[in-house]
Motif scaffolding. Structure first.
Motif, mmCIF file in Angstrom:
data_model
loop_
_atom_site.group_PDB
_atom_site.id
_atom_site.type_symbol
_atom_site.label_atom_id
_atom_site.label_comp_id
_atom_site.label_asym_id
_atom_site.label_seq_id
_atom_site.Cartn_x
_atom_site.Cartn_y
_atom_site.Cartn_z
ATOM 1 N N THR A 98 1.049 9.765 -4.716
ATOM 2 C CA THR A 98 1.307 11.099 -4.162
ATOM 3 C C THR A 98 2.307 11.857 -5.021
ATOM 4 O O THR A 98 2.114 13.035 -5.323
ATOM 5 N N LYS A 99 3.372 11.182 -5.435
ATOM 6 C CA LYS A 99 4.386 11.817 -6.287
ATOM 7 C C LYS A 99 3.795 12.191 -7.647
ATOM 8 O O LYS A 99 4.212 13.175 -8.260
ATOM 9 N N SER A 100 2.802 11.427 -8.115
ATOM 10 C CA SER A 100 2.204 11.647 -9.440
ATOM 11 C C SER A 100 1.031 12.616 -9.428
ATOM 12 O O SER A 100 0.465 12.901 -10.486
ATOM 13 N N THR A 101 0.657 13.132 -8.267
ATOM 14 C CA THR A 101 -0.430 14.109 -8.205
ATOM 15 C C THR A 101 -0.003 15.361 -8.955
ATOM 16 O O THR A 101 1.041 15.945 -8.643
ATOM 17 N N PRO A 102 -0.773 15.778 -9.961
ATOM 18 C CA PRO A 102 -0.370 16.937 -10.762
ATOM 19 C C PRO A 102 -0.203 18.196 -9.901
ATOM 20 O O PRO A 102 -1.007 18.452 -9.003
ATOM 21 N N GLU A 103 0.841 18.949 -10.180
ATOM 22 C CA GLU A 103 1.082 20.179 -9.422
ATOM 23 C C GLU A 103 0.005 21.220 -9.660
ATOM 24 O O GLU A 103 -0.196 22.111 -8.841
ATOM 25 N N SER A 104 -0.704 21.115 -10.785
ATOM 26 C CA SER A 104 -1.754 22.083 -11.093
ATOM 27 C C SER A 104 -3.035 21.821 -10.312
ATOM 28 O O SER A 104 -3.931 22.654 -10.296
ATOM 29 N N VAL A 105 -3.113 20.677 -9.631
ATOM 30 C CA VAL A 105 -4.312 20.321 -8.870
ATOM 31 C C VAL A 105 -4.187 20.854 -7.447
ATOM 32 O O VAL A 105 -3.142 20.707 -6.806
ATOM 33 N N ASN A 106 -5.258 21.454 -6.963
ATOM 34 C CA ASN A 106 -5.286 21.896 -5.568
ATOM 35 C C ASN A 106 -5.106 20.669 -4.678
ATOM 36 O O ASN A 106 -5.865 19.703 -4.796
ATOM 37 N N PRO A 107 -4.114 20.674 -3.789
ATOM 38 C CA PRO A 107 -3.855 19.469 -2.986
ATOM 39 C C PRO A 107 -5.032 19.089 -2.091
ATOM 40 O O PRO A 107 -5.269 17.920 -1.830
ATOM 41 N N ALA B 120 0.830 -1.206 0.000
ATOM 42 C CA ALA B 120 0.000 0.000 0.000
ATOM 43 C C ALA B 120 0.866 1.258 0.000
ATOM 44 O O ALA B 120 0.550 2.242 -0.675
ATOM 45 N N ASN B 121 1.979 1.231 0.743
ATOM 46 C CA ASN B 121 2.872 2.389 0.789
ATOM 47 C C ASN B 121 3.570 2.636 -0.539
ATOM 48 O O ASN B 121 3.835 3.786 -0.897
ATOM 49 N N VAL B 122 3.881 1.579 -1.269
ATOM 50 C CA VAL B 122 4.468 1.755 -2.597
ATOM 51 C C VAL B 122 3.484 2.508 -3.489
ATOM 52 O O VAL B 122 3.830 3.520 -4.109
ATOM 53 N N PHE B 123 2.243 2.029 -3.531
ATOM 54 C CA PHE B 123 1.231 2.703 -4.352
ATOM 55 C C PHE B 123 0.930 4.105 -3.838
ATOM 56 O O PHE B 123 0.743 5.041 -4.612
ATOM 57 N N TYR B 124 0.911 4.255 -2.519
ATOM 58 C CA TYR B 124 0.664 5.555 -1.901
ATOM 59 C C TYR B 124 1.698 6.587 -2.370
ATOM 60 O O TYR B 124 1.364 7.683 -2.794
ATOM 61 N N ASN B 125 2.985 6.224 -2.295
ATOM 62 C CA ASN B 125 4.038 7.161 -2.678
ATOM 63 C C ASN B 125 4.039 7.439 -4.176
ATOM 64 O O ASN B 125 4.274 8.567 -4.593
#
Length: 136
Positions: free
Chosen positions: A17-26, A9-14
């Motif tokens: 999270t790393k792949s969340t677009p910077e243009s998206v409001n967190p 789960a932590n592998v997929f989590y990271n």
């Protein structure tokens, strides 16, 4: 088995999270994340069966469920922010988890009466040394 689940789960989590677009409001991203999590846990709760009514089950909750919600949002936002600031996926998680483990040591000793062995103390020292080398 639970440790394997945590690691996978932590592998997929990271990765997510790393792949969340910077243009998206967190916080929008986190809201969608927790809506999906709420639906999933609701269906898992139903599939697992309740031995009591939902109202009675809610009455048995204490402060920990609410505090955990706050902690999880802070954790997720911290990772999103760290990755957006340039932390590598291979290093950010290692640094955070080593620091977490070190901070939890006195809590384990004082609050939960845990005991450290000599091997564990050597491991702690090696983790601290690893932090020095990772951050050079």
């Amino acid at each position: 088995m639970p440790i394997i689940l945590i690691v996978i789960a932590n592998v997929f989590y990271n990765i997510c999270t790393k792949s969340t677009p910077e243009s998206v409001n967190p916080f929008l991203s986190l809201m969608v994340t927790y809506l999906v999590a709420a639906l999933l846990t609701f269906f898992l709760m139903l599939a697992n069966g309740l031995n009591e009514g939902i109202v009675d089950a809610f009455k048995r909750l204490n402060w920990t469920s609410f505090a955990l919600g706050i902690a999880v949002v802070a954790l997720e936002f911290g990772y999103i922010t760290a990755y957006r600031l340039g932390w590598n996926i291979s290093i950010g998680s290692v640094v955070a988890n080593i620091l977490l483990a070190i901070i939890l040591i006195p809590i384990g000793l004082l609050c939960y009466k845990e005991i450290l062995t000599t091997n564990q103390l050597i491991g702690i020292f090696l983790c601290l040394a690893g932090l020095v080398f990772i951050n050079r």
